[in-house]
Design a protein around this motif. Structure first.
Motif, mmCIF file in Angstrom:
data_model
loop_
_atom_site.group_PDB
_atom_site.id
_atom_site.type_symbol
_atom_site.label_atom_id
_atom_site.label_comp_id
_atom_site.label_asym_id
_atom_site.label_seq_id
_atom_site.Cartn_x
_atom_site.Cartn_y
_atom_site.Cartn_z
ATOM 1 N N ASP A 172 0.890 -1.155 -0.188
ATOM 2 C CA ASP A 172 -0.083 -0.044 0.115
ATOM 3 C C ASP A 172 0.846 1.228 -0.185
ATOM 4 N N LEU A 173 0.316 2.377 -0.287
ATOM 5 C CA LEU A 173 0.959 3.655 -0.314
ATOM 6 C C LEU A 173 1.148 4.277 1.031
ATOM 7 N N GLY A 174 2.229 5.097 1.087
ATOM 8 C CA GLY A 174 2.667 5.810 2.365
ATOM 9 C C GLY A 174 2.896 7.283 1.956
ATOM 10 N N LEU A 175 2.843 7.819 3.204
ATOM 11 C CA LEU A 175 3.230 9.464 2.967
ATOM 12 C C LEU A 175 4.196 9.868 4.220
ATOM 13 N N TRP A 176 4.817 8.841 4.699
ATOM 14 C CA TRP A 176 5.717 8.988 5.868
ATOM 15 C C TRP A 176 7.041 9.489 5.428
ATOM 16 N N SER A 177 7.446 9.998 4.406
ATOM 17 C CA SER A 177 8.739 10.392 3.911
ATOM 18 C C SER A 177 8.413 11.434 2.836
ATOM 19 N N ASP A 178 9.377 12.464 2.896
ATOM 20 C CA ASP A 178 9.457 13.342 1.670
ATOM 21 C C ASP A 178 9.773 12.620 0.156
ATOM 22 N N ASP A 179 10.423 11.653 0.474
ATOM 23 C CA ASP A 179 10.631 10.746 -0.810
ATOM 24 C C ASP A 179 9.275 10.412 -1.548
ATOM 25 N N HIS A 180 8.210 10.359 -0.777
ATOM 26 C CA HIS A 180 6.919 10.157 -1.720
ATOM 27 C C HIS A 180 6.343 11.204 -2.401
ATOM 28 N N ILE A 181 6.590 12.583 -2.182
ATOM 29 C CA ILE A 181 6.032 13.711 -2.581
ATOM 30 C C ILE A 181 6.011 13.801 -4.084
ATOM 31 N N PRO A 182 7.390 13.673 -4.881
ATOM 32 C CA PRO A 182 7.330 13.833 -6.147
ATOM 33 C C PRO A 182 6.339 12.677 -6.862
ATOM 34 N N ALA A 183 6.218 11.537 -6.629
ATOM 35 C CA ALA A 183 5.516 10.719 -7.301
ATOM 36 C C ALA A 183 3.964 11.177 -6.975
ATOM 37 N N PHE A 184 3.654 11.454 -5.983
ATOM 38 C CA PHE A 184 2.025 11.994 -5.741
ATOM 39 C C PHE A 184 2.018 13.337 -6.547
ATOM 40 N N ALA A 185 2.840 14.209 -6.811
ATOM 41 C CA ALA A 185 2.844 15.214 -7.521
ATOM 42 C C ALA A 185 2.767 15.016 -8.794
ATOM 43 N N ARG A 186 3.394 13.880 -9.371
ATOM 44 C CA ARG A 186 3.061 13.522 -10.790
ATOM 45 C C ARG A 186 1.522 13.177 -11.073
#
Length: 346
Positions: free
Chosen positions: A72-86
Motif C-alpha cells: 500500500d501507499l505511504g506518506l511518511w517520507s518526503d521521498d513520496h512527494i514527487p510521485a504523488f505530485a506527478r
C-alpha cells in the motif's frame, strides 16, 4: 434542481460535477516503499480523462506499519512527494480535482509484526495481537498525521480525506465496541479523532476543505448505530471537518457473523448506504458524500436530485469503467465537454 453534473464549490474547492472516485486500494506498490508507480499514475489519470470531478487517492498511511499491507501507499517520507505530485498534475491536466486519503490501519495492519490500536484485542485470530498505544504514543501518532498532511500539501493536492471508517485506527478509538480504554481516550471517544483533525487542519490553507470518511453504523453485536456516529461527528465538525463521506461497517471480520446479533449483515443492495447519508444530510449543514453500489447513473443522479447527498462516490463502477462519468452523461442526456480524442466514440 441539482443533478449529477451540476458544479459544486466547497470553500475554495471547485468541482465540475458531483462524481467522486472514492479511495480504492490498489495493493500495487512494487518495492514495498509506499511510493506510487506507473500503475497508480495510469489508474488515476484515466479516471480524470473519464470525467470524474474529484479523485481521492487510495488509503495512504502515515507510517510503514500503518498500512493494510506492505503493498500500500505511504506518506511518511518526503521521498513520496514527487510521485504523488506527478499524479496530481496529470489529473489537473484533464479537469479533475484531487484529494488523498490519509490513514492508519491500526489493528488491521496485516503485515505489521506488532500493530498498534486503542486496544490489545486483535481484529480476529488471523491477525497479530496489537499493542495499545500509550498516551505519549498517541501524541506521536497525531504528529505523524500532521506531517503526512504537510507532505500532501507539498504534492499539490486540492483536499485531504481523513479515514475514520471501516475499522481502521480512528474508528478503533471512536467505537465503544473496540475501545475499552479507561484513560482520557476511552472516556472521550472522539478525542483522538479530534486531535488528528486539528493537526491536519493546521497544515491546510484556511479555505481548503477537509473531508472525513466515517462508518455510520457497525454491524457486529453491541456495535454502534448511526446516532452514536452523529454524536461523534458533531465533535469532528467542531474540530474542522468540512465534508462527511458516509460509509458503514468494517469493525469485525465476516467470520464474526455469529456475533452480529439483531443488527445482522447489511443487505448490500443498490444504494444500501444512502439512508445513512440522508441522516447526515438532515443533521449537518455541510456537504455529504454518499457511497455504496451507486453505479447505476439513474440511481446516482436521484441521490443528488432528491437531496439525499451533495456528491456521489462510485468506486467499483469506475474500476470496471474508467469513463463511467462520460457514459453516465450520455445515459442521463447531460451535455458535457468530452475529450476530443473520444468524441467519435460518442
Amino acid at each position: 434542481m441539482a443533478n449529477l453534473f451540476s458544479p459544486i464549490t466547497i470553500k475554495n474547492l471547485e468541482l465540475k460535477n458531483r462524481i467522486v472516485l472514492p479511495p480504492m486500494c490498489q495493493y500495487s506498490v512494487q518495492k514495498k516503499d509506499g511510493i506510487p508507480n506507473d500503475w497508480h499514475f495510469v489508474h488515476y489519470t484515466s479516471r480524470a480523462v473519464g470525467g470524474a470531478g474529484l479523485i481521492i487517492v487510495e488509503m495512504t498511511d502515515v507510517e510503514p506499519d500503518g498500512r493494510i499491507s506492505d503493498f500500500d501507499l505511504g506518506l511518511w517520507s518526503d521521498d513520496h512527494i514527487p510521485a504523488f505530485a506527478r499524479i496530481v498534475d496529470s489529473c489537473h491536466n484533464y479537469g479533475a480535482k484531487t484529494g488523498i486519503q490519509i490513514a492508519h490501519a491500526g489493528r488491521k495492519a496485516q503485515d505489521a509484526k506488532v500493530p498498534v490500536s486503542s486496544t490489545t484485542t486483535p481484529f480476529d485470530d488471523t491477525f497479530n495481537q496489537p499493542k495499545a498505544l500509550t498516551t505519549d504514543e498517541i501524541k506521536n501518532m497525531v504528529e505523524k498525521f500532521r506531517k503526512a498532511a504537510k507532505r500532501a500539501m507539498k504534492a499539490g493536492f486540492d483536499t485531504i480525506e481523513l479515514h475514520g471508517a471501516h475499522g481502521y485506527l480512528i474508528h478503533q478509538f471512536h467505537s465503544p465496541f473496540i475501545n475499552q480504554r479507561s484513560d482520557e481516550y476511552g472516556k472521550d471517544l472522539s478525542k483522538f479523532g479530534v486531535e488528528v483533525i486539528q493537526a491536519i487542519k493546521s497544515e491546510m490553507p484556511a479555505e481548503m476543505p477537509l473531508i472525513m470518511r466515517v462508518s455510520a453504523k457497525e454491524y457486529v453485536r453491541d456495535g454502534y448505530d448511526v446516532d452514536h456516529m452523529i454524536t461523534i461527528c458533531k465533535e469532528y465538525k467542531k474540530a474542522g471537518v468540512d465534508v462527511f463521506h458516509v460509509s458503514s461497517g468494517g469493525e469485525a471480520p465476516l467470520s464474526a457473523a455469529g456475533n452480529m446479533g439483531p443488527h445482522g449483515r447489511p443487505s448490500t443492495h443498490a444504494g444500501y448506504q444512502v439512508p445513512f447519508a440522508r441522516k447526515f444530510k438532515e443533521t449537518f449543514d455541510i456537504p455529504i458524500i454518499a457511497v455504496g453500489k451507486l453505479d447505476n447513473p439513474y440511481l446516482a443522479n436521484s441521490v443528488i436530485g432528491n437531496g439525499d447527498a451533495d456528491m456521489v462516490a462510485v468506486g467499483r463502477g469506475m474500476l470496471r469503467d474508467p469513463q463511467w462519468a462520460l457514459n453516465a452523461s450520455v445515459v442521463l442526456g447531460k451535455k458535457i465537454e468530452l475529450p476530443k480524442q473520444y468524441i467519435r466514440g460518442y
